[in-house]
Design an enzyme around this catalytic site. Structure first.
Site, mmCIF file in Angstrom:
data_model
loop_
_atom_site.group_PDB
_atom_site.id
_atom_site.type_symbol
_atom_site.label_atom_id
_atom_site.label_comp_id
_atom_site.label_asym_id
_atom_site.label_seq_id
_atom_site.Cartn_x
_atom_site.Cartn_y
_atom_site.Cartn_z
ATOM 1 N N LEU A 121 0.820 -1.220 0.000
ATOM 2 C CA LEU A 121 0.000 0.000 0.000
ATOM 3 C C LEU A 121 0.853 1.269 0.000
ATOM 4 C CD1 LEU A 121 -0.165 0.990 3.260
ATOM 5 C CD2 LEU A 121 -1.676 -0.977 3.299
ATOM 6 N N GLY A 170 13.124 14.589 -9.536
ATOM 7 C CA GLY A 170 12.848 15.534 -8.459
ATOM 8 C C GLY A 170 13.941 15.523 -7.421
ATOM 9 N N CYS A 187 9.095 3.681 3.802
ATOM 10 C CA CYS A 187 9.390 2.376 3.203
ATOM 11 C C CYS A 187 10.673 2.343 2.370
ATOM 12 C CB CYS A 187 8.221 1.937 2.324
ATOM 13 S SG CYS A 187 6.758 1.600 3.286
HETATM 14 C C1 UDX Z 1 5.955 2.742 -1.334
HETATM 15 C C2 UDX Z 1 5.520 1.724 -2.399
HETATM 16 O O1 UDX Z 1 5.053 2.402 -3.552
HETATM 17 C C3 UDX Z 1 4.449 0.816 -1.836
HETATM 18 O O2 UDX Z 1 4.111 -0.173 -2.813
HETATM 19 C C4 UDX Z 1 5.001 0.139 -0.580
HETATM 20 O O3 UDX Z 1 4.078 -0.715 -0.010
HETATM 21 C C5 UDX Z 1 5.432 1.189 0.429
HETATM 22 O O4 UDX Z 1 6.401 2.048 -0.183
HETATM 23 P P1 UDX Z 1 5.019 5.030 -0.320
HETATM 24 O O5 UDX Z 1 6.181 5.011 0.620
HETATM 25 O O6 UDX Z 1 3.682 5.382 0.211
HETATM 26 O O7 UDX Z 1 4.854 3.584 -1.023
HETATM 27 O O8 UDX Z 1 5.382 6.077 -1.455
HETATM 28 P P2 UDX Z 1 5.449 6.141 -3.056
HETATM 29 O O9 UDX Z 1 4.231 6.792 -3.579
HETATM 30 O O10 UDX Z 1 5.836 4.873 -3.647
HETATM 31 O O11 UDX Z 1 6.649 7.195 -3.209
HETATM 32 C C6 UDX Z 1 7.927 6.959 -2.630
HETATM 33 C C7 UDX Z 1 8.864 8.109 -2.852
HETATM 34 O O12 UDX Z 1 9.267 8.180 -4.214
HETATM 35 C C8 UDX Z 1 8.289 9.486 -2.513
HETATM 36 O O13 UDX Z 1 9.280 10.212 -1.819
HETATM 37 C C9 UDX Z 1 8.001 10.107 -3.863
HETATM 38 O O14 UDX Z 1 8.069 11.512 -3.837
HETATM 39 C C10 UDX Z 1 9.132 9.514 -4.705
HETATM 40 N N1 UDX Z 1 8.817 9.437 -6.149
HETATM 41 C C11 UDX Z 1 7.829 8.613 -6.590
HETATM 42 C C12 UDX Z 1 9.576 10.167 -7.070
HETATM 43 O O15 UDX Z 1 10.498 10.911 -6.697
HETATM 44 N N2 UDX Z 1 9.310 10.021 -8.401
HETATM 45 C C13 UDX Z 1 8.332 9.210 -8.873
HETATM 46 O O16 UDX Z 1 8.156 9.137 -10.099
HETATM 47 C C14 UDX Z 1 7.565 8.489 -7.927
#
Ligand code: UDX
Length: 447
Positions: free
Chosen positions: A155, A271, A278
């Protein structure tokens, strides 16, 4: 079925309420009495879209209850979900104290056959560790059978409820046929997408794929998935940095790459890097395990290194724009590690804010949801209640979290309020052309 969910953090609360909503009777337990009292008074300690309404509905129908007596929750249930936290030790290896405590408690409380489901992201091999601890804590009087299942959560914060109800896959890792069959039954409404909440929801799918495997492979699926996603972002950030050197545009580059279906367009946003509860923890843990087992983690080391440096790109850009940072006013938009969550764990904005303060800047921060000082943030920064207050008189505006609210600010007003019209968009989120037309000096990442 009767389910006990141990741990009322993000994973536990969302898992618990979703299981209640699809028809199970769920007891959510936590050793933290205060948290349980708060939940019993109808308050939810985290911000997650849709969660409050679902919990309130399922509490009213008594399909979900909160209790601080974990032993009683275990005894009354057939399936026990372990959703306690596994914070990282300095080495990167997750701290398993909470998991071990729960396993001991299960061992001493077990009063019939139970399935113990590991939902927390745990180091590879933890299913076997829990099994041993439970056995060590059973006595001749309660020597009941049990099975361990690894069923990792996937999630995303901000979309957690949707991710549980409409997942892209369900992974069940166990050596026991009996436990696997019971888990399939537990998840049947989700697998068949046959429950009330799904009926009117646009995210409803046809059927959810379910993967049955052994517990070690299941545990690795979770780590490898997160590490792969983090790798994708670090790779794109490295390419974005190259774009700046050679005059290419990362938005066009990622669009062009993503048209290849083997690559795909998702998770390609350049970014200030990844953060949260996580990715940082899981990538470090996987690196630790790889090294522990003599499988070199060359890629993971590079992924972490690129990410550690990426946040400070904003600082370099600020230096290019402002020269000396000392005494300059920096307005920061965003504090959570990504939008639609109040989570600030390992949030890149915190490191950026601390660095600006270290360089002598006055920093004012606005976030739509985070209103309290997060741990590890230098208290020299001021958290304000209004985005315009953050940039009033500022030499520089820095956007670090892509909250929708920031798209709709009155940027003419922003320009008039600022001392100098400088914007660094750490998420390539704002409309560059529009801002340049208003008269801003706009700098993004790799564009
Ligand atoms: C993540 C996984 O997506 C999820 O499947 C797992 O269970 C828990 O870890 P989450 O930590 O909620 O979920 O965040 P996510 O939306 O995946 O983003 C993680 C990080 O990557 C954020 O800091 C976000 O800003 C960064 N990100 C994401 C980017 O810099 N670029 C992107 O294209 C996508």
């Amino acid at each position: 079925m009767k389910v006990c969910v141990i741990g009322t953090g993000y994973v536990g609360l969302v898992t618990g309420v979703c299981l209640a909503e699809i028809g199970h009777r769920v007891i959510c337990v936590d050793k933290d009495n205060k948290k349980i009292s708060l939940l019993n008074s109808g308050k939810i300690p985290i911000y997650e879209p849709g969660l409050k309404e679902l919990i309130s509905k399922n509490r009213s129908s008594e399909s979900m209850i909160f209790n601080s007596d974990s032993g009683s929750g275990i005894r009354q249930s057939d399936i026990i979900f372990v959703c306690v936290d596994t914070p990282p030790n300095p080495s990167g290896h997750p701290n398993l104290t909470a998991i071990d405590e729960v396993a001991k408690l299960i061992g001493s409380s077990i009063n019939s056959y139970k399935i113990i489901v590991n939902k927390s992201t745990v180091p590879i091999g933890t299913a076997k560790r829990i099994e041993k601890i439970i056995k060590d804590n059973q006595t001749i009087d309660n020597n009941y059978d049990f099975d361990i299942v690894s069923n990792p959560e996937f999630l995303k914060e901000g979309e957690a409820v949707k991710d549980v109800f409409f997942p892209e896959r369900l992974v069940i890792g166990s050596d026991s046929r009996k436990a696997i069959d019971i888990m399939k039954k537990l998840y049947e409404p989700i697998i068949n997408q046959d429950f009330d909440y799904a009926e009117s929801n646009s995210n409803k799918k046809e059927k959810i794929p379910i993967l049955i495997t052994d517990s070690t492979s299941s545990e690795l699926i979770k780590y490898a998935s997160n590490a792969y996603l983090a790798t994708k972002i670090s790779f794109i950030n490295e390419i974005a940095n190259l774009c700046e050197r050679i005059g290419a545009n990362i938005l066009d580059v990622t669009y062009g790459m993503g048209l290849d279906s083997r690559i795909g367009p998702k998770f390609m946003k350049a970014g200030i890097g990844w953060g949260g509860s996580c990715f940082p923890k899981d990538v470090r843990a996987l690196r630790y395990t790889s090294e522990e087992y003599g499988a070199p983690a060359g890629i993971l080391n590079a992924v972490i290194q690129v990410n550690n440096q990426q946040k400070f790109k904003v600082i370099q850009k600020a230096m290019d724009m402002l020269g000396i940072i000392d005494d300059k006013i920096v307005g920061v938009l965003g504090l959570s590690f990504k939008p639609d969550t109040d989570d600030t764990r390992e949030s890149p904005p915190i490191a950026i804010i601390n660095k600006f303060l270290e360089l002598g800047a006055e920093v004012r921060v606005y976030d739509p949801v985070v209103k309290k000082y997060p741990p590890y943030m230098d208290s020299g920064a001021t958290i304000v209640d209004d985005p315009y207050e953050a940039i009033d008189g500022a030499n520089l505006l820095v956007l670090v979290t892509e909250w929708d609210e920031f798209l709709n600010l009155d940027y003419k007003k922003v320009k008039n309020l600022m001392k100098f019209s400088n914007i660094i968009d750490g998420r390539n989120f704002l409309n560059k052309e529009k801002l340049q037309d208003i008269g801003f000096k706009y700098v993004g990442i790799g564009i």
